[in-house]
Each structure stands twice: as C-alpha cells, then as structure tokens.
Design a protein around this motif. Structure first.
Motif, mmCIF file in Angstrom:
data_model
loop_
_atom_site.group_PDB
_atom_site.id
_atom_site.type_symbol
_atom_site.label_atom_id
_atom_site.label_comp_id
_atom_site.label_asym_id
_atom_site.label_seq_id
_atom_site.Cartn_x
_atom_site.Cartn_y
_atom_site.Cartn_z
ATOM 1 N N TYR A 93 0.840 -1.192 0.000
ATOM 2 C CA TYR A 93 0.000 0.000 0.000
ATOM 3 C C TYR A 93 0.878 1.246 0.000
ATOM 4 O O TYR A 93 1.778 1.385 0.821
ATOM 5 N N VAL A 96 4.104 9.236 -2.352
ATOM 6 C CA VAL A 96 2.999 9.621 -3.238
ATOM 7 C C VAL A 96 3.560 9.926 -4.623
ATOM 8 O O VAL A 96 4.681 10.416 -4.755
ATOM 9 N N ASN A 102 12.115 18.460 3.057
ATOM 10 C CA ASN A 102 11.326 19.160 2.037
ATOM 11 C C ASN A 102 11.718 18.765 0.616
ATOM 12 O O ASN A 102 11.221 19.348 -0.351
ATOM 13 N N LEU A 131 4.078 14.602 -7.383
ATOM 14 C CA LEU A 131 3.853 13.826 -8.601
ATOM 15 C C LEU A 131 4.863 12.696 -8.727
ATOM 16 O O LEU A 131 4.793 11.885 -9.648
ATOM 17 N N GLY A 145 -6.432 3.536 2.369
ATOM 18 C CA GLY A 145 -7.449 4.208 1.567
ATOM 19 C C GLY A 145 -8.121 3.301 0.550
ATOM 20 O O GLY A 145 -9.349 3.312 0.405
ATOM 21 N N GLY A 188 5.887 21.916 6.871
ATOM 22 C CA GLY A 188 5.311 22.714 5.796
ATOM 23 C C GLY A 188 5.980 22.338 4.495
ATOM 24 O O GLY A 188 7.084 21.785 4.498
ATOM 25 N N GLN A 189 5.321 22.586 3.402
ATOM 26 C CA GLN A 189 5.907 22.273 2.095
ATOM 27 C C GLN A 189 5.472 23.342 1.107
ATOM 28 O O GLN A 189 4.273 23.594 0.944
ATOM 29 N N GLU A 190 6.441 23.954 0.459
ATOM 30 C CA GLU A 190 6.125 24.979 -0.539
ATOM 31 C C GLU A 190 6.093 24.331 -1.910
ATOM 32 O O GLU A 190 7.087 24.300 -2.633
ATOM 33 N N GLU A 191 4.950 23.793 -2.242
ATOM 34 C CA GLU A 191 4.749 23.095 -3.513
ATOM 35 C C GLU A 191 3.345 23.424 -3.985
ATOM 36 O O GLU A 191 2.400 23.345 -3.188
ATOM 37 N N TYR A 192 3.220 23.793 -5.238
ATOM 38 C CA TYR A 192 1.910 24.192 -5.765
ATOM 39 C C TYR A 192 1.484 23.296 -6.923
ATOM 40 O O TYR A 192 2.244 23.060 -7.856
ATOM 41 N N ARG A 252 0.760 20.146 -7.623
ATOM 42 C CA ARG A 252 1.330 18.855 -8.015
ATOM 43 C C ARG A 252 0.372 17.742 -7.618
ATOM 44 O O ARG A 252 0.779 16.663 -7.240
ATOM 45 N N GLY A 253 -0.918 18.048 -7.678
ATOM 46 C CA GLY A 253 -1.932 17.049 -7.383
ATOM 47 C C GLY A 253 -2.426 17.128 -5.948
ATOM 48 O O GLY A 253 -1.806 17.773 -5.087
ATOM 49 N N MET A 300 -3.925 14.275 -3.296
ATOM 50 C CA MET A 300 -4.171 12.845 -3.102
ATOM 51 C C MET A 300 -4.359 12.543 -1.621
ATOM 52 O O MET A 300 -3.681 13.144 -0.785
ATOM 53 N N PHE A 301 -5.234 11.618 -1.323
ATOM 54 C CA PHE A 301 -5.494 11.188 0.054
ATOM 55 C C PHE A 301 -4.176 10.883 0.769
ATOM 56 O O PHE A 301 -3.301 10.200 0.224
ATOM 57 N N ASP A 302 -4.028 11.399 1.985
ATOM 58 C CA ASP A 302 -2.812 11.156 2.784
ATOM 59 C C ASP A 302 -1.540 11.571 2.031
ATOM 60 O O ASP A 302 -0.487 10.927 2.152
ATOM 61 N N GLN A 303 -1.648 12.641 1.285
ATOM 62 C CA GLN A 303 -0.531 13.093 0.451
ATOM 63 C C GLN A 303 0.718 13.411 1.279
ATOM 64 O O GLN A 303 1.829 13.119 0.877
ATOM 65 N N TYR A 304 0.514 14.027 2.408
ATOM 66 C CA TYR A 304 1.618 14.335 3.317
ATOM 67 C C TYR A 304 1.316 13.705 4.671
ATOM 68 O O TYR A 304 0.160 13.708 5.117
#
Lengths: 399, 387
Positions: A77, A107, A156, A161, B182, B319-323, B325-326, B328-332
């Motif tokens: 998973y 991810v 970070n 993607l 998920g 924190g993450q400075e990313e714009y 890029r999708g 998604m569930f539980d992305q971080y």
C-alpha cells in the motif's frame, strides 16, 4: 574482508571484460547505444527468451552487470516497500530480492511509481534509488553496504507527482538529482561509504530528467538538465565547469556524444563548451522541428534520433539538425528507445516493441507484443534486450 | 613473503568470522547509531558486514533491535537481517521458524520488524498465513491488518457471489473494523453502500471538516509562505486583522457534507475556493481545537495542491512549498504529538497566481491518525466540530 572481496571482484570483472554491461540508465555511457553487437538471432522475429514476475511496480530500467540483471520495484500500500532484485541473465532465475522501507514520501502520479529512477552500478556495487529519495548500496550478492534517505536528511525534498531522475556514477561518485519545487539539490556521494562528497543547490522546480555523462576525451563531466538549462559539473567536486542557460525540458533528458550535448531545448539544441568562454556553452545548432516528447533523444552513426509525441521517429544530422527521414511508429511512448547493432528498439505504452532498421530509413523489421503496459526504457547487453513492466521482466532476442 | 601471506589470511579469516553472540549488541549499536547525512557510516558499514553473518539462532536479536531504531537505522538492520536470513534459509539448519513465529506474535515489538519476521517465516513455512493472518485484524501493524482485511474482503465477495448478502454484509463490516488503507476502505465503502449500509468515511478516517477560517492575506509573487501573519503568533478568534481585501475576522466554515461519496480523495475535502472565494495570490488560515484523551504520538495527514504549514500548540510541525502537483489522500504525513486535553491546530494554506485551468484548486483534506493510519478522533466527538 568486504573491501578485499570487492577489489578482487573488480579485478576479475576487468579481466573478463565487463564492457558488455549496461550499468545505468541508457547504458554505461548514458548514450542509449550498446557498444557491442546487437541482439542475437533473427530480428524480424523478436521473441521472449524468458520472463519473470516482479513483486511490485516500477518504471526503472533494468541494468546488467556481468551475468546479473538488476531491477528495482516498489510494492504494498502506497508503494512503501522498496525492492532490489537480481536475476540470472541466462535463464531469468531470481537470485535475490532485498527489501527496505521508504523513509521519504511515496505519493506519486498514478502513472508513475516509486521505483521510477533506474539503479546504477560501478561494476562492484549496486546503487538503487527511488522516488522517495531512498538510496541503497549493495554488493553484487545483495549484501547491504550502506543506505541513505535523502528526504530523511532533507525533509522538504520531494514532489507530490513523484521523482524519477536516475542515478549516474562517475569517478567514484554516485550522483543523485533531487530536484523539486521546494528543497532542490543534486548530491554526489562517495560510492564506498555513502558519505557526502558534495551537495549543490539547484533550481527550485520539479524536474524528472536524468543526469548524463559528457566527455571530450580528456575529462568526464556530469550534465544536469533543468528548466533553467544545463550545468556541466565536475563529479569529484560538484563545481560547475560550464553552463547553458537558455532553458530546457524537465522530462526528456539530453544525450552527449563526443563532446557534443543534444539538449531538449527550443526543440533540440546541440551545445558544447565555448571556445573563447569555456564556462559558457556555445550553440552549435538549434532545430525547433526536432521536438522530443517524453522519450529522450539518442545519437548514432552521425545522426540524432528524436521520438516526438505521440510516435514519430525522426532521424536528423547530428552535424546540423537537418531532418533525414521520418517514420511513424504505433502507440504512445513514455520509455526511451535504445540502439544496438544499428537497430533501434522502442516500446510503446501498450507494450508493443518496435524493431527499427536505421540503415533502411526506419523500416520496421519486426514487432513484439508484451501484452502489458510498458513505460520504461530497455537495457541491452550480451545479445539480449531486457525490459520491464509493472508486473514482469522480460529478456528478448531474435528468434 | 609467506609470513605476510599468512598474516593476511589471518586478518581475512578474522574479518570474515560470523559475529559472536556477545558481540552482537555492540555491532547492532554501531548500526543503530547511523544518522542523517551519512553520520556514523564508517562504523556502521564495517559493523553491518559482520552482522550479515549472524547465525540463525541469533536472528531475532537483530529484529528486536528495530524496536527503538530510527527509520534509517531500521533499513540498515533489515539489510543485515535479510542477508543473514537468506544464508540461514539455504543452510541445512534452516530458518529459526519457531523463534520467528513467536516474534510475530509479540505485539510489543516494532510493527515493521514483526512484518519482516512474518515474511521470512512464510518463506520457510508456507502454511503460516492461514494460521496467523485471521487473528491480525486488530494488529498494530498496518501491513498485518491489511492482509487480514484482504482475506475477509475476498470471503465477503465470495459470499456475495454465492447469493448470501447477509453473510457478505457481516464480513464487510468486520473487515472495515481493521481497515485503514485508503484503497481497502474505499472498496469496503462501495460494497457496503451497495448493500444499503453506507459508511461515514469522515468519521472512519477522522477527517476534520469544520474549521475557523481567516483570509486572504497576501501571497502575490509567493511572498506569503515565508511571511508571518498574525495567526502565526496569536490565536484570538474574536480578533480583526487587515487582509488583502480589507478588515477580516475568523469565520466558522464546514466542508460540504457528501454522504454518498466513497472516493477517499474527495471525502471531507475542505474547499477554500468554494467556501470563501477563488482568491489568487492568497493565504488563508484554518484552526480548530482537538481534545486528546492522552499524550500520544500521531500523524497529521494532509492532502492539498497548495503550499502549506501546520502548527500544533504553537509549534511548527511541517510545511511544504509546492503548488499544484496534485491532491491525493494522505498526500503528506507529518509526525507530531498531542498532549492530553486541548490541542490547538493551525493550518496555513497558500494559493499562488497560476492561471491554468488545472492550477485553480485551493483546498485541503486533514485528518489525525495513529502511526499506522487508524483515525484518531477528538474526544468531544464528532471530530469535525470546530471550537
């Protein structure tokens, strides 16, 4: 004991002439052209020599070291389980499967996977890299030598993607591009210890290209491509030797042959270090009509080959970029073509392998249907072609 | 010459000798001492070479060392364990199967070590899954639970195909009690919805859907991510601040209820662009209070296509400075701790100025879970209520 064994192994490999290996993404020279003869057998009838199930997904290419085919995969998973697998090149027998847990984010876009970067080898060690920025170093028997978590080190450093830049080795350094929107860098690690040799900040922008080797016969540099352009760096120090600053693609990767780099930039741009200002690249030619899609260009026999989206293969002069012929293949392409023995091999996403005769204006000699989605780039070594999907690894040769 | 050769052979033999039992602890300590950025590699690389020769009878000692190992060190230890286990598997003595099974059964050990033990146990004893997995539905290990859920899911699907909907329903509901991944929860929710037993996924995952919100502050030319606006230094829900659109106050907002949604990427989504306005070059803050029954380590799991920061009780967690890029569930997943009692959670969600169609989303999905992904709800359940 370990170092003694490694030294002896290195001597043996050298003595046996390991030049038939395919040790990193697009081969030892990162040119995607096999240095030896092509596939064995009748290429009008390419056939599967063996196939093996893989325990997880992956876009990475296999690499070939001696009689071992090394491939990475990610399973479970969230693809949090990272695999490094070794198969016998002769009959496909699984020799070992070593597994680790991702310490970085896993991810990624559904089409990509965590095992996207291609592993590399210096002939003694295997370096396996993943989208999570985990980097495992093993010996050829599957024993772990060292392990780094580059997102563990730099939290970070990630891309939602997914990351896909493959590794490259040069002068005792393994180079990993960890380029993304946030903490973006490229790092050079000592192959023996995994310790930092250098780390350089890179443009803060997502980047899926892979580093390539460049040589002018006197020195070897590593070329890093990004949205800003190309930086040629000294693999020992990470210092920039020369630079091209007019932007480049962040998906297909450049190729460098005989001191000239062919960069997906404004179509395709051929560059080399300037003669009067050697730290600034000079443009040899630029051709807007040569527009690589996802697949990376390659150079063979004085020509450059570009596979555009969705499927047009163009042969152009490497000297001036003028088109020589075009051939339409079938399907869409995510993986890049390779060349062996004057024949080009390209696998479309629907799993169709195209065998293209470059001496006959791109005549398609034969095709092979793998019946699965293929998004990866093949490896060619010792008369066989190795290609993987999410489910299988195949060895292909002529009948 | 002969003497030098003899000496060399002695050194080689010494280095090659398997780790003695009384040496194991020292070797394990050296490996566990690896740190970020290559720290401790010199000692660990020589130690692991010896650990890889650990005799079969001592293998579980390596596994036990996972219990307090960092994620990085756990991979080094796994490397040593697998090399030694592979040797044992090929040896006449074989793997220490009873030791491995006992280790799997002991839930006080590290989940990943137990899973590792289980997988090697199965290599030596293919009958082990039938014996072990049915009892793993409430296991601390997400991977063990996943196998137990998968087993029940298959049984439920077979019951449904055999025309036994009530039996299928019971099996699906039983499986749901152990499911936290998920994809499995989504499959179960869809199956249960078909049987007219919809699942409250917001509750199941402990998604926080009600927040106090304030914004927009300025993020033109991306100045907002690093800027420190008043909510980062004080949480006063009755305060008024100057934003890019003039004076503004905290406003209580709730995500749109979507009871029929089983897509885990959509459930409980807090859509700032819809709930406020589709601002560009903007920062908004969302805060809530979370009541924990105990001091506990948790993961804060966030999905967002926007740059973000998270504070808990005034401490920056991540924190993450990313714009764009999708989403998604539980992305971080950001690890932190909750103290017993009231905890103040603050999120900063930044929207940039990209104009493409695919770059307009300004939203997040936020939940609190244990380290294996099971939802942790605020003690004053329902978890979604903003305070």
């Amino acid at each position: 004991m370990r170092s003694t064994c490694l030294c002896l192994l290195g001597v043996l490999l050298f003595a046996n002439g390991a030049c038939g290996d395919w040790r990193q993404f697009r081969g030892d020279a990162t040119s995607a052209v096999a240095p030896d003869t092509g596939l064995a057998g009748d290429l009008t009838q390419p056939s599967i020599q063996w196939s093996q199930e893989l325990p997880g997904r992956g876009l990475s290419s296999p690499i070939v070291v001696g009689d071992q085919v090394i491939v990475t995969a990610s399973s479970g998973y969230g693809q949090k389980r990272l695999h490094v697998l070794s198969f016998d090149a002769g009959d496909g027998t699984l020799q070992w499967d070593r597994q680790y847990w991702a310490t970085g984010r896993t991810v990624c876009h559904p089409k990509s996977s965590v095992a996207a970067p291609t592993p590399a080898s210096d002939g003694q060690r295997i370096f396996a890299f993943y989208s999570s920025n985990d980097l495992a170093c093993l010996d050829l028997d599957g024993n772990l030598l060292w392990y780094r978590g580059l997102t563990y080190d730099y939290p970070n450093a990630s891309n939602s993607l997914g990351m896909s830049s493959s590794l490259v080795t040069a002068d005792g350094v393994v180079v990993a591009m960890v380029e993304n929107d946030s903490d973006s860098f490229t790092i050079g690690l000592d192959v023996a210890t995994g310790e930092d040799r250098w780390r350089i900040e890179r443009p803060r922008a997502a980047n899926w290209t892979s580093p390539a080797l460049w040589s002018n016969g006197e020195r070897t540099l590593v070329l890093l491509q990004s949205s800003k352009g190309v930086s040629a760096i000294d693999p020992q120090t990470g210092s920039t030797v020369w630079q091209y600053a007019d932007g480049a693609s962040t998906i297909p990767s450049l190729v460098a042959v005989e001191g000239l780099a062919f960069v997906p930039s404004h179509g395709l741009t051929a560059i080399r270090p300037g003669t009067t200002t050697p730290d600034v690249a000079e443009i040899v030619w630029q051709e807007g009509s040569l527009n690589p899609g996802t697949a990376s260009p390659l150079v063979f026999d004085g020509s450059v080959f570009v596979l555009s989206n969705p499927n047009v293969l163009t042969r152009a002069s490497a000297a001036d970029g003028k088109t020589e012929w075009k051939q339409r293949l079938t399907g869409n392409f995510s993986g890049s073509p390779v060349i062996a023995g004057g024949v080009l091999y390209a696998f479309s996403e629907d799993g169709t392998g195209h065998v293209v005769d470059l001496a006959k204006e791109g005549e398609i000699l034969g095709t092979i249907e793998l019946g699965e989605t293929v998004l990866s780039t093949p490896a060619v070594a010792n008369g066989g072609l190795y290609i993987r999907s999410d489910g299988h690894l195949w060895k292909i040769a002529g009948k | 010459m002969l003497n030098r050769t003899f000496l060399l052979l002695c050194v080689v033999a010494l280095l090659a000798s398997p780790a003695r039992a009384d040496d194991l602890d020292r070797l394990i300590s050296l490996v566990k001492a690896v740190g970020p950025r290559g720290a401790g590699h010199a000692e660990a690389t020589s130690a692991i070479a010896k650990l890889e020769q650990t005799p079969a009878g001592e293998l579980v000692r390596i596994l036990a060392a996972f219990d307090d190992a960092t994620p990085l060190a756990a991979n080094w230890l796994r490397g040593a364990f697998e090399a030694a286990a592979a040797s044992a598997l090929q040896s006449p003595q074989g793997l220490p199967l009873s030791d491995l099974e006992a280790f799997v059964a002991d839930r006080t050990h590290s989940s990943i070590a137990r899973r590792c033990a289980y997988e090697w146990l199965v290599q030596g004893d293919p009958t082990a899954p039938d014996r072990i997995i049915p009892g793993m539905l409430d296991d601390p290990s997400a991977e063990m639970r996943r196998d137990a859920v998968a087993r029940l899911l298959t049984e439920a699907q077979q019951a449904e195909e055999a025309g036994q909907p009530m039996q299928a329903l019971a099996l699906y509901q039983q499986a749901l009690t152990g499911a936290s991944d998920g994809d499995q929860v989504e499959t179960l929710a869809q199956a249960l919805a078909k049987l007219e037993q919809p699942v409250d996924l917001v509750q199941h995952f402990a998604i926080v859907t009600e927040w106090q919100v304030i914004g927009p502050f300025d993020n033109h030319e991306l100045v907002g991510f690093a800027a420190v606006y008043p909510p980062e230094t004080e949480i006063k829900l009755d305060a008024e601040y100057e934003g890019t659109m003039g004076p503004m106050n905290w406003t209580r907002l709730a995500a749109e209820p979507q009871p029929a949604v089983t897509d885990v990427n959509e459930v409980g989504k807090f859509d700032l662009a819809k709930l406020t306005a589709p601002h560009k070059g903007a920062v908004s803050y969302a805060t809530t209070e979370f009541i924990s029954t105990q001091d506990q380590p948790v993961e804060f799991r966030i999905a967002t296509p926007n740059a973000w920061k998270l504070w808990v009780n005034g401490e920056l967690v991540f924190g993450q400075e990313e714009y764009h890029r999708g989403m998604m569930f539980d992305q971080y997943a950001a690890r932190g701790t909750l103290k017993q009692g009231r905890n103040r959670i603050l999120l900063k969600i930044c929207q940039n100025e990209q104009t493409q169609d695919w770059a307009q989303e300004w939203a997040f999905q936020f939940r609190v879970c244990d380290l294996a992904g099971k939802g942790v709800v605020s003690a004053d359940n329902p978890a979604t209520a903003a305070k």
